[in-house]
Design a protein around this motif. Structure first.
Motif, short mmCIF file in Angstrom:
data_model
loop_
_atom_site.label_atom_id
_atom_site.label_comp_id
_atom_site.label_asym_id
_atom_site.label_seq_id
_atom_site.Cartn_x
_atom_site.Cartn_y
_atom_site.Cartn_z
N THR A 1 6.42 29.34 4.65
CA THR A 1 6.33 29.84 6.08
C THR A 1 5.85 29.09 7.29
O THR A 1 6.15 29.42 8.45
CB THR A 1 5.65 31.10 5.84
N THR A 2 5.15 27.99 6.87
CA THR A 2 4.58 27.18 8.10
C THR A 2 4.80 25.65 8.36
O THR A 2 4.42 25.02 8.83
CB THR A 2 3.01 27.13 7.86
N THR A 3 6.01 25.35 7.19
CA THR A 3 6.41 23.83 7.27
C THR A 3 7.68 23.74 7.00
O THR A 3 8.55 24.84 6.88
CB THR A 3 5.54 23.07 6.13
N ASP A 4 8.11 22.49 6.95
CA ASP A 4 9.55 22.30 6.75
C ASP A 4 10.00 22.43 5.16
O ASP A 4 11.05 22.01 4.92
CB ASP A 4 10.08 20.77 7.23
N PHE A 5 9.07 22.72 4.31
CA PHE A 5 9.38 22.59 2.83
C PHE A 5 9.13 23.85 2.54
O PHE A 5 8.45 24.77 3.05
CB PHE A 5 8.16 21.91 2.36
N GLU A 6 9.60 23.93 1.04
CA GLU A 6 9.63 25.32 0.52
C GLU A 6 8.40 25.37 -0.39
O GLU A 6 7.91 26.57 -0.73
CB GLU A 6 10.87 25.57 -0.36
N THR A 7 7.90 24.35 -0.72
CA THR A 7 6.74 24.11 -1.84
C THR A 7 5.87 22.84 -1.44
O THR A 7 6.00 22.06 -0.96
CB THR A 7 7.32 23.83 -3.39
N THR B 1 0.69 -1.40 0.01
CA THR B 1 -0.04 0.23 -0.08
C THR B 1 0.85 1.29 -0.07
O THR B 1 0.59 2.19 -0.73
CB THR B 1 -0.85 -0.05 1.44
N THR B 2 1.87 1.23 0.73
CA THR B 2 2.84 2.38 0.94
C THR B 2 3.36 2.85 -0.32
O THR B 2 3.60 3.75 -1.02
CB THR B 2 3.82 2.15 2.13
N VAL B 3 3.97 1.67 -1.06
CA VAL B 3 4.86 1.89 -2.51
C VAL B 3 3.73 2.09 -3.57
O VAL B 3 4.09 3.35 -4.03
CB VAL B 3 5.28 0.47 -2.88
N ALA B 4 2.43 1.65 -3.32
CA ALA B 4 1.63 2.08 -4.47
C ALA B 4 1.10 3.52 -4.28
O ALA B 4 1.15 4.44 -5.23
CB ALA B 4 0.23 1.20 -4.23
N ARG C 1 3.95 17.59 -0.54
CA ARG C 1 3.46 16.13 -0.96
C ARG C 1 4.36 14.92 -1.36
O ARG C 1 3.99 13.60 -0.90
CB ARG C 1 2.62 16.49 -2.23
N GLU C 2 5.39 15.21 -1.93
CA GLU C 2 6.48 14.25 -2.14
C GLU C 2 6.88 13.52 -0.82
O GLU C 2 6.99 12.20 -0.89
CB GLU C 2 7.51 14.73 -3.20
N CYS C 3 7.29 14.38 -0.18
CA CYS C 3 7.96 13.79 1.15
C CYS C 3 6.82 13.07 1.96
O CYS C 3 6.97 11.83 2.49
CB CYS C 3 8.51 14.92 1.96
N ALA C 4 5.63 13.40 1.91
CA ALA C 4 4.57 12.79 2.53
C ALA C 4 4.27 11.46 1.89
O ALA C 4 3.90 10.39 2.59
CB ALA C 4 3.36 13.64 2.56
N ALA C 5 4.26 11.32 0.56
CA ALA C 5 4.15 10.02 -0.11
C ALA C 5 5.12 9.15 0.04
O ALA C 5 4.76 8.05 0.15
CB ALA C 5 3.92 10.50 -1.51
N THR C 6 6.59 9.62 0.46
CA THR C 6 7.32 8.59 0.85
C THR C 6 7.76 8.40 2.08
O THR C 6 8.69 7.74 2.36
CB THR C 6 8.47 8.97 -0.15
N SER C 7 7.36 9.05 3.21
CA SER C 7 7.47 8.99 4.47
C SER C 7 7.42 7.65 5.19
O SER C 7 8.06 7.47 6.03
CB SER C 7 6.91 10.11 5.13
N ASP C 8 6.51 6.87 4.49
CA ASP C 8 6.32 5.63 5.24
C ASP C 8 7.53 4.61 4.67
O ASP C 8 7.67 3.39 5.47
CB ASP C 8 5.10 5.01 5.03
N LEU C 9 8.17 5.08 3.71
CA LEU C 9 9.16 4.06 3.06
C LEU C 9 10.24 4.07 3.98
O LEU C 9 11.16 3.06 4.00
CB LEU C 9 9.30 4.25 1.80
N ALA D 1 -5.05 11.53 2.45
CA ALA D 1 -4.48 10.57 2.76
C ALA D 1 -2.95 10.33 3.11
O ALA D 1 -2.53 9.80 3.93
CB ALA D 1 -4.95 9.16 1.80
N LEU D 2 -2.30 11.31 2.37
CA LEU D 2 -0.93 11.64 2.30
C LEU D 2 -0.42 11.91 3.75
O LEU D 2 0.48 11.66 4.25
CB LEU D 2 -0.47 12.59 1.38
#
Length: 103
Positions: free
Chosen positions: A78-84, A17-20, A89-97, A31-32
């Motif tokens: 200004t409110t997260t660890d990310f610039e965009t 599920t995480t990889v998908a 989204r990309e980090c959230a999508a792969t954070s479980d891996l 869900a991310l």
């Protein structure tokens, strides 16, 4: 050289599920962003709080996504660890891996 990350231990179904989710071109954004991801990487306790603080019409992920890219990215920067938004989204999508090694 020691790596700073290790592959998490998962049940086969959860790993599949995480990889998908990570390789899906447009995964379900809500869900991310699990609560622990939001707490760890943003100034907010929940995705709902993130959406309420965002300068959009309604307090939903859909409204956040409908903002102009510049407005959305400025809020994220200004409110997260990310610039965009895309980076978040990309980090959230792969954070479980990959999970950080606890020392």
């Amino acid at each position: 050289m020691a790596l700073d990350h290790r592959v998490g231990t998962y049940a086969p179904a959860r790993l599949a599920t995480t990889v998908a989710r990570a390789v899906t071109p447009k995964p379900n954004t809500e869900a991310l962003f699990c609560r622990s991801f939001v707490r760890e990487h943003t100034d907010f306790e929940s995705l709902e709080a993130f959406c309420r603080a965002c300068p959009c019409e309604r307090d939903t992920v859909g409204s956040v996504q409908r903002l102009s890219a510049d407005e959305r990215d400025a809020f994220v920067a200004t409110t997260t660890d990310f610039e965009t938004w895309a980076e978040m989204r990309e980090c959230a999508a792969t954070s479980d891996l990959v999970s950080p090694v606890r020392r």
